[in-house]
Design a protein around this motif. Structure first.
Motif, PDB file in Angstrom:
ATOM      1  N   ASP A 230     -46.086 -30.232 -63.536  1.00 54.17           N
ATOM      2  CA  ASP A 230     -47.063 -29.279 -63.519  1.00 54.17           C
ATOM      3  C   ASP A 230     -48.566 -29.128 -64.273  1.00 54.17           C
ATOM      4  O   ASP A 230     -48.270 -29.608 -65.600  1.00 54.17           O
ATOM      5  CB  ASP A 230     -46.501 -27.955 -64.061  1.00 54.17           C
TER       6      ASP A 230
ATOM      7  N   LEU B 278     -43.084 -21.499 -66.633  1.00 56.32           N
ATOM      8  CA  LEU B 278     -41.995 -22.468 -67.287  1.00 56.32           C
ATOM      9  C   LEU B 278     -41.537 -22.244 -68.838  1.00 56.32           C
ATOM     10  O   LEU B 278     -41.996 -21.535 -69.283  1.00 56.32           O
ATOM     11  CB  LEU B 278     -42.663 -24.024 -67.356  1.00 56.32           C
TER      12      LEU B 278
ATOM     13  N   ARG C 273     -35.236 -35.169 -65.888  1.00 52.28           N
ATOM     14  CA  ARG C 273     -35.020 -34.509 -64.867  1.00 52.28           C
ATOM     15  C   ARG C 273     -34.701 -33.626 -66.160  1.00 52.28           C
ATOM     16  O   ARG C 273     -34.273 -31.797 -66.217  1.00 52.28           O
ATOM     17  CB  ARG C 273     -34.177 -33.870 -63.912  1.00 52.28           C
TER      18      ARG C 273
ATOM     19  N   ASP D 189     -40.447 -30.852 -64.744  1.00 51.09           N
ATOM     20  CA  ASP D 189     -41.007 -29.899 -64.498  1.00 51.09           C
ATOM     21  C   ASP D 189     -42.569 -30.114 -65.469  1.00 51.09           C
ATOM     22  O   ASP D 189     -43.748 -29.399 -64.211  1.00 51.09           O
ATOM     23  CB  ASP D 189     -40.634 -28.244 -65.240  1.00 51.09           C
TER      24      ASP D 189
ATOM     25  N   ARG E 132     -46.607 -22.379 -58.834  1.00 54.68           N
ATOM     26  CA  ARG E 132     -45.321 -22.929 -59.548  1.00 54.68           C
ATOM     27  C   ARG E 132     -44.449 -22.128 -60.262  1.00 54.68           C
ATOM     28  O   ARG E 132     -45.461 -20.520 -60.692  1.00 54.68           O
ATOM     29  CB  ARG E 132     -45.980 -24.210 -59.981  1.00 54.68           C
TER      30      ARG E 132
END
Length: 926
Positions: A868, A855, A898, A864, A852
């Motif tokens: 995670d 972020l 999202r 996201d 991943r």
């Protein structure tokens, strides 16, 4: 040294006895020790008089090929099987088949009871004597009760069954027991006796203060002895009626399903008077049906559990913990002065260190014993309790002298599941224990409070799981007979919410979606899992009557809308006191079930050769599917009721068939699950479907996150709270250890455990491709969080298993396919292929999850972050260090979409806190 394959024979639906309830019992056999790819060419069956050859592969529930059995007749049946290769098995060990039924008109026993009882529902003892004047070849006792009973011959119990004959639809159906008592009778005078209590027959049903006896005010006993003498003569002796006497002053003082039981062990029956002849029934139940032979196993004592811990309570008491929420009663060995009263109270959970008895509502669930003055063994005889904890007062009893006796219908265990995650294994074990506790005579909703009823919605969603875990074909077939009887008493052919129908109708009467659909779903599943076409034939009129009642209620549009419904019961978003207020429209639930039930009736009609019916219901099912799509589904693949259950229904009931729209529905379902933080957003209707809908739609990762979520609401949250059975509510116990404030809270409800069927079929990969697993579907779906998973099931053809384990960059799949079956195998990266019976192993690539990316802190998408676990924990842990309440608010209320960033979930948060969160997310995902 090689050995020949052997055949194992079974008659009709029970393994626990030689008794059969029909003159023409169906026969099943499996072949063990066969070489790979073994298929049956034909089978020879003999009953010692005649040998018949059955051509072809059929070996499950094959029609009886001999002359029908006569009442009381016994035959020895064996089978020998030929393979397509020409190899021949040895003859099987002979299977004794005994006719456990009476001829028409042969039942003469009348109900008897106390002629002048002191109070309603008074337990009693009954007895009569009979004489045996010549040699006896066999003696069969046929008995039943309006209530429950324990018969004895010459003081010896006739069996180890408990709570027999169980609960049935009393106005239409009684089940009689058939017991071989040849070894108990003797030349000369004999005594047949019984202890009888009211149990389900005299219980008060209803809710709150609105309860009343439904069936009768007093229990009754019915029995007759069928003696076959050595000279061939047959005689009926000791039939209940005139000549019997009864007494109400025995050791069992009072007993009820909900109140519990009071025994005075100083007492023995002394005040014998002529028995009452006739049922003490309420209006509408005065006619006693002719009893039929039992087709399901009885309830028995299955095992015992010792005390696992002793807990001192804040009030100064002492509670015994048995380490497992179970159904049964305690057995206590004690000695004390005569008349000393010992009281046992039961509870499933503790609250504030004391027994949590509020969920019991009006059920006292208390066992009381007055000691005899000698060595006593205390155990309720005609009541049962749902509990993990018990408090005994009145005597100082060593915990080593106490054990919990587990009760349930004595079905054969047939299914197992294992996985590398101990929480998932415990979840599965909780499902098993929930089934055990609630499969007691009938399939109940819960076993502890003032309910314990045969709710149709619960078993409708759970039957696939139940059919894997235990051989429950006979059990559920018996219950379906009661459903059909009760259905005939409704004005419109609808199905009562509970079977037997012990409650008033819901919302003024009329059909209720997902509950009444048990009439179509349960027979369909029994055929799929056990190959039992007989249950479809027997229940077909009931299945058809159900859908016709709905069609009448719904009108001609194809939709079923605007009616009072229970809907997606116990959606976690519903208020505690309003469990029917789900996110999904109840009209969507109703129409979806109408379409599926119409298709199930069409399929059953086709199987049974009712081609006109099949064509009609095919058309009606298509009409409802089209109406559902037109009314509730947009062309882009969105549901008008934007809730997970709506999407799961549309997908798993195959209501939407256009691939592009289905893909849109599946994608939106995955988004909804993510937006909800991978916490459960479904109730009774949606929960069994959501993981399948995600998996079939290509979103296995979302289904996995939903399964492995441990936050409330989730399947694993109760496990983290110490649950040992499945709860009724996702939050039956709140995180602070307090009991949910709702009026309706149970810690032993199997419905939400229906996800276990997905564990078996999808995660492990073992499913039926044809009825009775004549063909298997082997299609494992390895979850990224698991190192291994496996399922094992004893199918009607023999043991099947599938398992997978990670081995470096591969996954090793192993499978066992029983003799006389085949399997379709679906592995990642390969086209489906077929294999024969035997042991198999394959390898498939393990696609490792990609790394991943880091972020961007507050600018990261909330989707996201929730995807995670490192970022998710960093966000919540950082907030919790500064403001625990805010952290909980973000956890429970954030919409993890999202198009939203972390900063949008932290509006009005002080800049230092924002900076800390930003740094924590960036660091955690670096």
């Amino acid at each position: 040294m090689s050995t020949s394959p052997t055949a194992v024979l079974r008659a009709e639906l029970r393994d626990d006895t030689a008794d059969v309830a029909t003159p023409t019992p169906r026969l099943s056999w499996r072949v063990e020790g066969a070489p790979d790819a073994w298929l049956q060419a034909d089978a020879e069956i003999t009953d010692g008089r005649q040998t018949v050859t059955i051509e072809g592969r059929d070996s499950v529930l094959v029609a009886w090929p001999f002359a029908p059995l006569e009442p009381g007749e016994t035959r020895e049946v064996a089978v020998r099987v030929s393979a397509t290769t020409g190899a021949l098995t040895e003859w099987s060990v002979p299977r004794t088949v005994r006719a456990a039924f009476l001829a028409p008109g042969e039942w003469v026993a009348q109900p008897i009871g106390l002629s002048e009882p002191d109070r309603d529902a008074q337990p009693f003892e009954a007895r009569t004597s009979f004489t045996i004047d010549r040699a006896v070849a066999s003696a069969l006792l046929f008995w039943t009760a309006l209530g429950v009973a324990e018969p004895a011959v010459n003081g010896a119990p006739v069996s180890d069954d408990v709570l027999a004959p169980g609960w049935t639809a009393y106005r239409d159906r009684l089940v009689h027991e058939s017991v071989d008592v040849t070894a108990l009778v003797r030349p000369g005078e004999n005594v047949l006796s019984a202890t009888v209590a009211g149990a389900w027959y005299t219980e008060k049903y209803g809710f709150f203060t609105f309860t009343d006896r439904l069936y009768g005010t007093q229990p009754s006993f019915l029995a007759q002895l069928r003696v076959t003498y050595a000279d061939g003569a047959v005689e009926t002796l000791a039939a209940t009626g005139a000549g019997w006497e009864a007494a109400g002053d025995g050791p069992v003082v009072d007993s009820g399903v909900y109140p519990g039981e009071h025994q005075d062990l100083r007492r023995s029956a002394t005040r014998w008077t002529p028995a009452r002849v006739g049922a003490a029934a309420k209006p509408g139940f005065n006619t006693v049906p002719v009893p039929e032979a039992r087709i399901a196993p009885p309830v028995r004592r299955i095992e015992t559990l010792p005390v696992s811990a002793v807990i001192d309570t804040p009030s100064g008491g002492r509670i015994l913990d048995f380490g497992q929420n179970l159904v049964g009663r305690l057995r206590v060995r004690v000695r004390g002065e005569a008349g000393r009263r010992v009281t046992i109270r039961h509870a499933e959970v503790l609250e504030d260190g004391e027994l949590g008895i509020r969920p019991l509502r009006n059920a006292a669930a208390t066992a009381t014993f007055d000691l005899s003055g000698g060595d006593d063994v205390l155990e309720s005889r005609f009541s049962f309790y749902g509990f993990r904890y018990a408090e005994i007062t009145g005597a100082d009893i060593d915990p080593s002298a106490v054990e919990a006796v587990v009760l349930h219908t004595d079905m054969t265990r047939t299914g197992w599941f294992a996985a590398s995650d101990p929480l998932i294994e415990r979840l599965h074990e909780n499902v098993v224990w929930g089934m055990r506790g609630n499969f007691l005579s009938i399939p109940t909703d819960c076993p502890q409070r003032d309910e314990r009823l045969g709710w149709t919605g619960d078993i409708q969603v759970f039957t696939p799981t139940a059919s894997f875990l235990y051989d429950c074909d006979g059990f559920l077939t018996s219950w379906l007979r009661d459903l059909a009887h009760e259905q005939r008493h409704t004005a419109d052919g609808s199905v009562p919410l509970v079977i037997p129908a012990a409650l008033p109708s819901f919302g003024g009467g009329g059909p209720v979606a997902a509950w009444g659909d048990a009439a179509t779903v349960v027979p369909t599943v029994l055929h799929e899992r056990f190959g039992d076409a007989g249950v479809l034939a027997d229940q077909y009129d009931s299945m058809r009557a159900w859908v016709e009642s709905v069609l009448t209620d719904a009108g001609d549009s194809g939709l079923w809308a605007g009616r009072m419904q229970l809907g997606d019961w116990l959606d976690p978003a519903a208020p505690p006191d309003k469990p029917g207020q789900a996110k999904v429209s109840s009209d969507i639930v109703a129409t979806a079930y109408l379409a599926r039930s119409l298709q199930q009736v069409a399929d059953a009609a086709r199987l049974l050769g009712r081609h006109d019916d099949a064509a009609r219901y095919d058309v009606l099912a298509a009409r409802s599917r089209d109406a559902f799509t037109a009314e509730y589904v947009t062309p882009a693949g969105r549901m008008m009721s934007d809730a997970p259950t709506a999407y799961a229904l549309a997908l798993e009931f195959d209501l939407v068939r256009e691939p592009r729209v289905r893909a849109g529905l599946a994608a939106r379902l995955a988004d909804l699950v993510r937006e909800g933080g991978y916490r459960i957003g479904t109730g009774f209707v949606g929960t069994p479907l959501v993981t399948d809908a995600l998996t079939d739609g290509g979103h296995l990762d979302a289904a996995e996150r939903l399964l492995t979520q441990a936050e409330c609401p989730s399947w694993l949250y109760p496990v983290t709270m110490g649950a040992t059975t499945v709860w009724e509510r996702w939050d039956s116990m709140l995180p602070d250890g307090s009991i949910n404030p709702g009026e309706m809270t149970s810690f032993n409800h199997y419905a939400l455990g229906a996800v276990a069927d997905w564990l078996h079929r999808v995660v492990a990969g073992l499913a039926p491709a044809e009825p009775a697993y004549r063909a298997l579907r082997i299609a494992p779906h390895p979850l990224a969080s698991l190192a291994h998973a496996s399922a094992r099931h004893i199918t009607p053809y023999g043991e099947a298993s599938v398992g997978w384990v990670r081995d470096g960059d591969e996954i090793v799949v192993t499978a066992t396919v029983p003799a006389n079956t085949t399997a379709v195998v679906e592995l990642a990266g390969r086209e489906p292929f077929e294999v024969g019976s035997g042991a198999h192993e394959w390898r498939m690539p393990h696609v490792a999850a990609s790394d991943r990316p880091q972020l961007p802190g507050l600018d990261a998408s909330l989707a996201d972050v929730i995807d995670d676990p490192r970022a998710y924990r960093a966000l919540l842990d950082t907030l919790a260090e500064i403001d625990p309440e805010r952290a909980e608010s973000v956890r429970a209320e954030t919409h993890w979409g999202r198009g939203r960033t972390v900063s949008t979930a932290l509006m009005f948060t002080p800049p230092p806190v924002l900076a800390a969160v930003d740094a924590a997310i960036r660091t955690a995902t670096a």
